[in-house]
Design an enzyme around this catalytic site. Structure first.
Site, mmCIF file in Angstrom:
data_model
loop_
_atom_site.group_PDB
_atom_site.id
_atom_site.type_symbol
_atom_site.label_atom_id
_atom_site.label_comp_id
_atom_site.label_asym_id
_atom_site.label_seq_id
_atom_site.Cartn_x
_atom_site.Cartn_y
_atom_site.Cartn_z
ATOM 1 N NE ARG A 191 -1.289 -2.842 2.245
ATOM 2 C CZ ARG A 191 -0.663 -4.013 2.344
ATOM 3 N NH1 ARG A 191 -0.502 -4.799 1.284
ATOM 4 N NH2 ARG A 191 -0.144 -4.405 3.489
ATOM 5 C CB CYS B 18 -4.776 -2.718 6.403
ATOM 6 S SG CYS B 18 -3.459 -1.746 5.602
ATOM 7 C CG ASN B 19 -4.946 2.201 10.629
ATOM 8 O OD1 ASN B 19 -5.769 2.956 11.101
ATOM 9 N ND2 ASN B 19 -4.473 1.169 11.300
ATOM 10 C CB THR B 20 -1.812 1.909 4.689
ATOM 11 O OG1 THR B 20 -1.001 1.955 5.869
ATOM 12 C CG2 THR B 20 -1.170 2.754 3.612
ATOM 13 C CB ALA B 21 -6.196 -0.896 3.095
ATOM 14 C CE LYS C 160 3.252 -4.551 6.829
ATOM 15 N NZ LYS C 160 1.866 -4.972 6.710
ATOM 16 C CB CYS D 252 0.162 1.367 11.553
ATOM 17 S SG CYS D 252 0.943 -0.069 10.751
#
Lengths: 229, 229
Positions: A46, A80-83, A163, A193
């Site tokens: 992302r 997922c925050n970024t998504a 990750k 995040c």
């Protein structure tokens, strides 16, 4: 039925599921909420996509949303925050409502810190560039405090270590960045995040008391949605 | 794509997903295995059904298996030991291979304890009545040691506390039953109920070194299946 768009990353998805269970008043299995989680980590990265240096994850995420909808999901939570950079496209093209993680985190922040305060944001550079947290904070009268760029780099290293399964290594980096933000004047920290709560779970109680965990907030919002409250 | 038949209970499903991630050699999201998890805790209770005092969970579990297959699952892992009572029907009527949790646990037990040893089995009364662990242990030359009935009752209380989110309360009961089995002469303990690793995660290192976690074993088998090894 709740659909969980996950895999970004997989450990964060497991953490979200555990927090959904923890947020549910239950004495037996049947009291818990029904959900289906699509955890396919092959979605393109992302952050590079947002910063203009990689393929868009939108088609892969839409595949996930549609698979969840086909399996019976009536609303989606994205672990997922970024998504959430692609939130509007996902809602529009996915054809199913999506609970926004920043709405859930903002609600929790408002419970903790009165308006006018400074909120430190621990998030990926993609989430920061997307701006959906800062816009919500501004609207509620909060100032946003961001880590300086050297600290932002450390934070990304910490996220990558989660990750890779190295929680202890991630903790050292994330705790240090979080403490620096508090020392720089943040009244509360939004952990925006979904890898970071895993890294910060072992932080001391004083630090944890200042943190708003966006994953836990989305879990609580998901349970409330499922139970119709 | 792996399908996870979960929700029995929901926290055990989250624990399984975390153990899948932990069992995967990965430095980034994309190294992790793709999976979809059906976590619908409204499946009827397994233990009463096996003991002749409740509706069968088979139709609800088949709904889950078929939903996972429709979403692209090519093999299934069931994050519940007791549910394996219906293993043959699920494979036959579900139309997709299922990794058996007791096969995975046995493999791990063989790595830890040579044949001829006594294995203590921590499992629900439904799993014990089903007999699939004891049959596998016998075939490998292990004797099975079961908790006395008073301890089996305590174990069920501990399992129920995990489902209700009270891990600390569950830990007291599960640790005491596990220690009693070791004192009764067990050389190793197979933790054959997916709630129990959550209750035993905080046990001392000596106890944990004697435990074979069936959830972790199934996670390792799932990762091996997904990576084709």
């Amino acid at each position: 039925m709740l659909g969980v768009l996950g895999g970004m990353g997989p450990l964060a998805t497991a953490d979200f599921l555990a927090k959904v269970a923890a947020a549910t008043p239950a004495t037996r299995d049947q009291d818990h909420i029904p959900l289906i989680a699509w955890s396919v980590p092959q979605v393109p990265e992302r952050v590079p996509a947002i910063l203009g240096d990689g393929p868009s994850p939108l088609p892969a995420m839409l595949t996930g949303v549609r698979a969840l909808r086909a399996a019976g999901a009536e609303a989606i939570a994205i672990a997922c925050n970024t998504a959430h950079y692609w939130y509007d496209e996902l809602v529009e093209q996915g054809g199913v409502p999506i609970l926004h993680i920043a709405d859930a985190a903002l609600l929790e922040a408002c419970r903790r810190a009165p308006g006018g305060r400074r909120i430190g944001l621990l998030a990926t550079s993609g989430t920061i560039a997307a701006g959906f947290y800062q816009a919500r904070f501004r609207k509620e009268g909060y100032a946003t405090l961001l880590p300086p760029s050297s600290n932002q780099d450390l934070l990304h290293q910490g996220i990558q270590l989660v990750k890779a399964g190295d929680i202890a290594g991630a903790a050292v980096l994330a705790v240090s960045v979080a403490q620096n933000l508090l020392e720089a004047g943040a009244d509360a920290l939004v952990v925006g995040c979904t890898e970071l709560p895993l890294a910060l779970a072992g932080a001391d109680a004083v630090l944890r008391a200042r943190m708003v965990d966006a994953t836990a907030a989305l879990a609580a919002a998901s349970v409330a949605w499922s139970r119709g409250i």
